[in-house]
Design an enzyme around this catalytic site. Structure first.
Site, short mmCIF file in Angstrom:
data_model
loop_
_atom_site.label_atom_id
_atom_site.label_comp_id
_atom_site.label_asym_id
_atom_site.label_seq_id
_atom_site.Cartn_x
_atom_site.Cartn_y
_atom_site.Cartn_z
N THR A 69 0.80 -1.21 0.00
CA THR A 69 0.00 0.00 0.00
C THR A 69 0.84 1.26 0.00
O THR A 69 0.37 2.31 -0.45
CB THR A 69 -0.93 0.02 1.23
OG1 THR A 69 -0.14 -0.18 2.40
CG2 THR A 69 -1.96 -1.08 1.14
N CYS A 70 2.06 1.19 0.52
CA CYS A 70 2.88 2.40 0.56
C CYS A 70 3.27 2.85 -0.83
O CYS A 70 3.62 4.00 -1.04
CB CYS A 70 4.13 2.17 1.40
SG CYS A 70 5.22 0.94 0.69
#
EC number: 2.3.2.26
Length: 1532
Positions: free
Chosen positions: A1498-1499
């Site tokens: 997700t980063c």
């Protein structure tokens, strides 16, 4: 939730689809421009490891960077300790022994290579050599050793029979060059390059990574191509052209760099350029720059490709013909139409040292239109003959390009771009035949366009415009003579002949304005080298002259003579507009005369109708005149902008709506209107004419027509200056004035001269002094006064003046250098203050006499020395200098209001008095603006300015500020008439004179914008009056369908682009050189600017210049700016915070207690989970949002659910039911607790909510909260009333409106019954008596909330119904929620001042805070998603995924976004603004592919997708992953 995280950790192998955050152990990001490094060790090539450690072009995660920095810091010990010194000594001894041992090994290896002939022995020696080279250092090798190794390794690299020997030899060569770079010279001398090339030719297949490395090698070769013997690199052109068809971005960009450099090398040879075109180069480049191309490249490469076409078309007739035959005008049309003009048209100081796309396109267009003035050779004749023989190509060119470049100029293009567009138009008209021109020019409305161009000041632009007029009149006089009169071109030319009416710059002054023109682009992909451009300073005459077209000797000169503009204007008037050839009676058109008649009639009627009673007598006459005006403006007969301006209609409408009292002269009282009721009546009449089409067949509302006319008039008349920075290369200087100190920026050279006839002051003109350009006039006076004053009290005065000068100098402005990662010179801890004007909607003091001032972002720290620098500090004080009024914080000392600070000197520059509110730098710019349209003088810092000083003489005193500007509560009733007062009381923040046409246009636009936003209120009020007067009896008729225009119709593209230019100029922003109109118009008329521009301004005003995202290179298909999600991460320190999933609100409260007032970027790490970074942080804000939506908190009113918004709410059964958005629950002032909920806890939650909302805006995070429109209005500081209740509680709001209608009808009936005693009063609510409704004085829905304790208010009846309405409204939107709203604001203000949000509407604020929830189109998904590592845009799994995403419903789309990004909503700007870009890569698995699940990081917005066997199986696995993979972050 905590248990779910633990469970996911235990079953991570069974369920690999869990949502994972980035970790430095599994994800290392690299720049997309960096060369791909191939792994030489053949053992590390399994697909499983690639999935865990993958090279991508995405940005590195915040966590990996922070962890990397920590590891780097911890790797270094202290050099001061004895133990550290001993360790270093031991290390040196070890390396010395190690190098000595390596020398012996190399001697033995060289001997073995020389003597060994058996393949097995050679393999063993090469293996040992590779091992030694892998671990040795540069000190272990010498030139002699390298020279000895080189021939043996080259010989073995040519080994034909044993591939292992060849591979090890080449690997040893690689290691040798890596360890000892100087060995490459020995290898080259021993023919290593031919040997390696021979090996490459034998390779039959290269994978993508190997191709990237090969092309990177070619790029390095192309850095220095030989001028002689070009055949080798020319032979590579066909292969390179073929590689341009690939979809891999990095490969294509490297190939493009090679071709750009090759073309640059042979650009002086037409023959070689022709040869390049034979290989299909033009076709491939045209396909690549086409907006429909699947392969996108960075803007730097894209501009380089456009420059390549410029060089080809300039030097090659083959390229010239090919571009026309390929219909290049259609491609360039798409570039101009799809490219974001707010980013594409920059200042002449090009972004990042490179030409922007619009500038490059204009250069290409100019090369494609040859004229006799360009080149006098055979090529020119060949090109012209080609266009003559193919007139259809030139006509198609004009149809594509002409409307677009006119749009570019009208959108606010700067001087250089405007000149380039006019040059294209001039050349096109010159080359075109008359029969092809008429329709084309009329469709483009060339007459109106030229009339707007004549408002420019620059003689180059005016001369080109006159040339275009002359060409049109020569070829098409019969067709355009009348339109030139109608659009005002005739009057503009006539004005040029009267310099006192319209002064024109002389070329001598304009010669100082040299434009930095970038002659070619030098590209570099080496991270250690900065890309550079060859910048030359040229007059505007040569800004678009490529290469040989502008001799070096002429580039600094100007083609124009002193009277060129005057002579050409006189010649046009004599030949085409003189009385002999033109009927002078035609100078005023019938339309103009008719509009002037209406304007005069309206003004005459106003003069006899000054009160409400008088207005009622003439109400129908007013309506008739207004109806005629609107009908004429909206009619079928066209009205030009010139006719609209000259008719006086705008002035008459402003007087009609303001009663000549809201537009007072500067300095007069700005009190409340005495006859505000009459003005309200006039507004309702005016609104009625605007909202109903006079023509039944017309689909457009009259208000839209009027807005468009006003916008065109504003764009034509406004002359707000653009001030660009003048010190791109900052240098250290010493400022003598005001306090003698070193500066990191240049100083201004000034000679102070005593005023002529001034006898009370000494002469101080002997020396030229260096003055801090950002010092105030007070600070300069503090330095100068002791040196020039004379008199008997000199000692006392000198002492007092020196004390004041010291105080001023300590607080004088000192700008900081604009460097990412740096920090200001002055800071104030734990506080962020700004000096933006208070942006009130209703009451802003808009008329000032201050000239153009600057946006001042200087920071001060009263506790630090001026030269002190604090690196890495998170807290900043940012000051945005604005109006000099009492409500504003300025950088002047607090004692400036005392008697001692009364100015003693007046300063003059070129005879004009300098405004004391300006810095010296701003004052000089202000003087230059009066003559220059755009100030870019390179002589600003070297010129000596003569500043004259005189003694200040005062009269009896300064007028005090107006004390009657408070809001008038009498003009608004208790239930919501407040919006009328704001329409008339507010004045425009502007330095324009009240008599200025621009002022009138802005004022009228402001009223129309407010009418449009409050149209429901106005129409409801009118409908209630109609019911009261008996025009209808059915309460259902109070329901209305609200017609309105889109808010973006109020956006002025020209002003928006000017503001964008100012905000892109980092020097101007950070040093206070932005003009004052930016603040003024943003305060009073923010609707004039686009939402994107206001978002940038908001971040600039609230957080300072260093927190603006720098312009990163964008691909040519990018449609928007950079995302706000990471906008603050460039220069802010990060703080990690541990969060417990089962105590989200408690964790949030602890976080805000620690960091609300600190300017740090917060990142979340969940307890017992390894993930951290952007994804977990976004999920935290989402979880907090859902916690605040829960019922039982005592925060929100409940009960109404809208079916259209159900999908936006969380499915948690405990959530508040509020389909129209959250609105505070009313609490009585007498209730401290209710249902076990303490009101103090409710207040604390609102404080926390305010902190979190502000922090989310500050850090660029997205919230999943749905506030009501009315609550956003309260946040923005707007008043709300009865009419707003329907926006969050339709039933209650509608009922109260009906009650109000009954009360008003009762009043009318009573007044009528007093005159007619036989009239029967019958007021009922839907055939029911009010008394029979059994209402009591408690708040509906809240029986514990007692509205009043008066004895006669037990039950509601007709007598007290009006009081009941007022009390309910007050409890619902005022008294019952005021403490909660103030708590929210107090929490918000702890992060940054909430007043900065007032430039947004309530809808825009929700968009800014909560992002997008748009539907996705297939092409948009294709444009804004990146495919890498095994996938391309055409891969079958990718096509299936995009189709699946399109088929998602709202719930599934939110879950997908939550899974991939951490937030269920996209940031403002949608998918295009997602940063990092959503990336889809192929996931490799050793198991059967259909059993595997997708996983994410997700980063980095990074989705690893297995290549499933079918679309159905992919959808099944994807839905399972996004459903079950929520709630924890682990390593994949």
């Amino acid at each position: 939730m905590g248990n779910r995280g633990q469970k996911r950790a235990e079953t991570v192998e069974d369920l690999p689809a869990d949502k994972r955050a980035c970790s430095s152990m599994e994800f290392r990001a690299s720049s997309s421009n960096s060369s791909v490094q191939t792994q030489m060790n053949p053992t590390n090539s399994t697909p499983e490891t690639n999935d865990h450690d993958m090279d991508t072009s995405s940005s590195a995660s915040a966590s990996s960077r922070s962890e990397g920095e920590h590891e780097k810091d911890s790797a270094y010990g202290s050099c001061d300790s004895d133990d550290g010194e001993q360790r270093h000594n031991d290390l040196r001894d070890y390396h010395r022994r190690r190098s000595s041992g390596d020398h012996g090994k190399f001697k033995r290896i060289i001997t073995s290579l020389r003597e060994e002939t058996e393949p097995s022995g050679q393999l063993a020696v090469l293996t040992e050599l590779c091992e030694v080279l892998s671990f040795c250092t540069e000190n272990s090798l010498s030139s002699m050793t390298s020279d000895s190794l080189a021939p043996h390794l080259v010989k073995l690299a040519k080994h034909e029979t044993n591939p292992d020997i060849m591979l090890l030899a080449i690997r040893a060569i690689t290691y040798l060059c890596d360890v000892y770079p100087r060995s490459s010279a020995f290898l080259v001398r021993h023919d290593a390059v031919p040997a390696l090339c021979q090996r490459l030719m034998a390779i039959e297949y290269l994978d993508l990574a190997e191709q990237r490395v090969a092309i990177s090698t070619v790029v390095n070769i192309c850095k220095k191509l030989p001028s002689e013997c070009p055949s080798p690199f020319m032979e590579a052109v066909p292969i390179l052209c073929n590689l341009l068809q690939y979809e891999d971005r990095q490969l294509v960009e490297n190939v493009a760099v090679c071709l750009i450099r090759i073309v640059d090398r042979v650009s002086q040879s037409p023959e070689m350029l022709d040869e390049l075109c034979t290989h299909g180069l033009i076709q491939q480049i045209s396909h690549l720059i086409n907006s429909n191309s699947r392969t996108t490249v960075s803007s730097q490469i894209y501009n380089g490709l456009l420059g390549l076409l410029v060089k080809l078309s300039s030097g090659s007739i083959v390229a010239f013909r090919t571009l026309y035959e390929l219909n290049v005008s259609s491609i360039l049309k798409n570039i101009l139409s799809t490219y974001d003009l707010s980013h594409g048209i920059s200042s002449p100081h090009m972004l990042d040292g490179h030409s922007n796309q619009v500038y490059e396109v204009l250069k290409l267009l100019n090369e494609l239109l040859p004229t006799a003035g360009d080149q006098d050779n055979q090529q020119l004749l060949d090109r012209e003959s080609f266009l003559v023989s193919r007139p259809e190509l030139l006509h198609k060119f004009g149809m594509d390009i002409l409307p677009l470049i006119i749009q570019v100029v009208n959108s606010g293009a700067n001087l250089c771009i405007c000149y380039g567009c006019l040059s294209v138009i001039n050349k096109f008209i010159h080359l075109s035949t008359s029969d092809k021109l008429v329709e084309l020019l009329k469709n483009a409305n060339i007459s109106s366009f030229l009339a707007g161009v004549f408002t420019r000041k620059d003689p180059h632009v005016l001369f080109l415009a006159l040339q275009i007029v002359e060409l049109i009149l020569q070829k098409l006089s019969y067709s355009f003579l009348d339109s030139f009169v109608k659009e005002g071109v005739f009057f503009a030319i006539d004005a040029l002949l009267t310099p006192e009416k319209c002064p024109v710059l002389t070329p001598e002054k304009c010669s100082q304005l040299t434009i930095p023109v970038f002659n070619g682009v030098q590209l570099s992909f080496d991270s250690s080298q900065k890309s550079s451009s060859r910048e030359v300073l040229r007059c505007l005459c040569f800004a678009f002259a490529y290469g040989r077209s502008a001799p070096v000797s002429e580039r600094g000169s100007c083609k124009l003579e002193n009277d060129s503009v005057y002579n050409l204007a006189k010649n046009i008037k004599t030949n085409y507009f003189s009385s002999e050839v033109f009927d002078c009676d035609k100078t005023l058109t019938d339309v103009l005369q008719k509009l002037r008649t209406f304007s005069a009639a309206l003004s005459d009627l106003m003069s006899i109708s000054t009160g409400k009673d008088a207005f009622d007598l003439h109400k129908e006459e007013f309506y008739g005149i207004l109806h005629q005006v609107i009908k004429k403006l909206n009619g079928r007969e066209p009205i030009s902008t010139f006719e609209f301006i000259e008719s006086g209609i705008v002035k008459s409408l402003v007087n009609y709506l303001s009663d000549r009292q809201s537009l007072r002269k500067k300095g007069e009282c700005c009190g409340v209107h005495d006859n505000i009721n009459a003005v309200e009546e006039r507004l309702q009449v005016f609104t009625r004419t605007l909202l109903y089409a006079s023509d039944p067949l017309s689909q457009e509302l009259p208000i839209s027509t009027l807005i468009r006319k006003l916008q065109n008039a504003l764009s034509s008349l406004e002359n707000f200056p653009v001030i660009l920075g003048h010190a791109a290369k900052l240098r250290n200087s010493f400022a003598v004035v005001p306090n003698g100190r070193c500066t990191t920026y240049p100083c201004i050279r000034v000679r102070f001269m005593r005023g002529e006839g001034e006898t009370c002051l000494c002469d101080y003109s002997e020396d030229v002094l260096t003055v801090d350009p950002f010092s105030s006039m007070d600070a300069i006076e503090g330095y100068l006064w002791p040196k020039v004053m004379v008199g008997k009290n000199i000692i006392e005065s000198v002492t007092r003046a020196m004390d004041q000068a010291e105080c001023l100098s300590l607080q004088s402005s000192s700008p900081t250098s604009f460097n990412p990662g740096g920090s200001p010179d002055h800071m104030e801890p734990n506080r962020m203050q700004t000096g933006l004007p208070v942006m009130q909607e209703d009451e802003v003091n808009l008329s000032g006499s201050a000239p153009e001032q600057g946006v001042d972002l200087r920071e001060t720290n009263h506790g630090a020395s001026l030269n002190e620098t604090h690196i890495g500090s998170a807290e900043r004080e940012v000051q945005f200098s604005s109006e000099a009024d009492n409500d504003m914080e300025t950088d002047l000392p607090a004692s400036s209001s005392s008697d001692n600070s009364v100015p003693k000197l007046l300063f003059f520059l070129e005879g004009q008095q300098l405004d004391r509110a300006l810095t010296l730098y701003q004052a000089i710019l202000q003087q230059q603006i009066k003559d220059h349209e755009m100030v870019t003088s390179t002589k600003l810092w070297s010129q000596v300015y003569k500043v004259t000083y005189r003694r200040a003489i005062y009269g009896h005193g300064n007028p005090k500020g107006c004390s009657c500007s408070a809001q008038n509560s009498d003009i608004s009733d208790k239930v919501g008439g407040h919006f009328f007062s704001g329409m008339f009381d507010s004045k425009l923040v502007s330095d324009l004179e009240n008599s200025s046409p621009t002022y009138d246009i802005l004022y009228l636009l402001k009223i129309l914008e407010r009418v449009n936003r409050f149209i429901f209120h106005i129409m409801s009020r009118e409908r209630i009056c109609g019911f009261a007067e008996g025009k209808f009896d059915n309460l259902d008729n109070l329901k209305i369908a609200v017609p309105s225009v889109a808010q973006n119709e109020f956006v002025n593209s020209k002003l928006t682009e000017k503001l964008e230019q100012q905000m892109r100029d980092t020097f101007a922003v950070s040093t206070g050189a932005m003009p004052f109109w930016c603040n003024q118009l943003m305060a009073s008329c923010p609707f004039l600017f686009s939402f994107e521009a206001r978002c940038k301004y908001f971040r600039l005003a609230a957080f300072g210049p260093l927190l603006l995202q720098p312009h990163a290179p964008l691909s040519h298909s990018d449609s928007g700016g950079t995302s706000d999600r990471r906008v603050s991460s460039v220069s802010l320190p990060r703080k990690k915070f541990l969060v417990f999933r089962n105590r989200i609100l408690d964790s949030a409260a602890q976080m805000m207690d620690l960091h609300a007032s600190n300017r740090v970027l917060l990142e979340v790490e969940y307890n017992e989970e390894v993930g951290t970074g952007l994804g977990p942080t976004l999920e935290f804000y989402t979880l907090v949002s859902h916690e605040f939506e829960k019922s039982g908190l005592g925060m929100w009113r409940e009960g109404y659910r809208s079916t259209s918004n159900i999908g936006l709410l969380t499915e948690d059964a405990q959530s508040v039911t509020c389909g129209l958005g959250l609105f505070p629950r009313p609490w009585s002032s007498k209730s401290e607790a209710l249902d076990g909920i303490q009101f103090t806890e409710v207040v604390k939650r609102f404080v926390l909510l305010g902190q979190l909302v502000a922090k989310a805006l500050q850090d660029g995070r997205v919230l999943d909260l749905h506030f009501s429109k009315a609550f956003y209005k309260l946040v923005l500081g707007q008043e709300i009333g009865l009419f707003d209740i329907q926006s969050f509680d339709p039933e209650l709001g509608r009922t109260l409106l009906e009650f109000k209608a009954i009360v008003d009808k009762e009043k009318v009936l009573k007044s009528m019954s007093a005159e007619n005693s036989t009239l029967k009063l019958d007021s009922s609510f839907r055939n029911t008596r009010i008394e029979d409704l059994c209402l009591d004085f408690t708040l509906p829905g809240y029986p514990d909330y007692i509205l009043t304790s008066e004895a006669d208010c037990d039950s509601v009846n007709m007598r007290n119904l009006e009081d009941y309405i007022s009390l309910v409204v007050d409890a619902t939107i005022n008294a019952g929620i005021s403490r909660q709203v103030e708590a929210f604001k107090s929490g918000f203000n702890q992060v940054f001042p909430i007043k900065h949000l007032q430039i947004f509407t309530e809808e825009e604020l929700e968009h800014l805070l909560c992002g997008e929830h748009e539907s996705w189109v297939f092409n948009d998904l294709l444009d804004h998603i990146k495919f890498d590592h095994g996938y391309t845009a055409s891969s079958p799994p990718v096509i299936s995924l995009l189709e699946i995403i399109q088929e998602f419903d709202k719930k599934e789309r939110r879950a997908f976004l939550q899974f991939v990004t951490g937030a269920p909503r996209l940031p403002p700007g949608g998918l295009a603004s997602l940063n990092p870009k959503l990336t889809i890569v192929r996931k490799h698995s050793s198991n059967w592919v259909d059993t595997d699940l997708p996983s994410v990081m997700t980063c980095a917005n990074y989705l690893k997708l297995p290549p499933y066997s079918s679309k159905e199986r992919m959808k099944e696995k994807l839905l399972y992953a996004i459903t079950e993979g929520q709630g924890s972050f682990h390593l994949s």
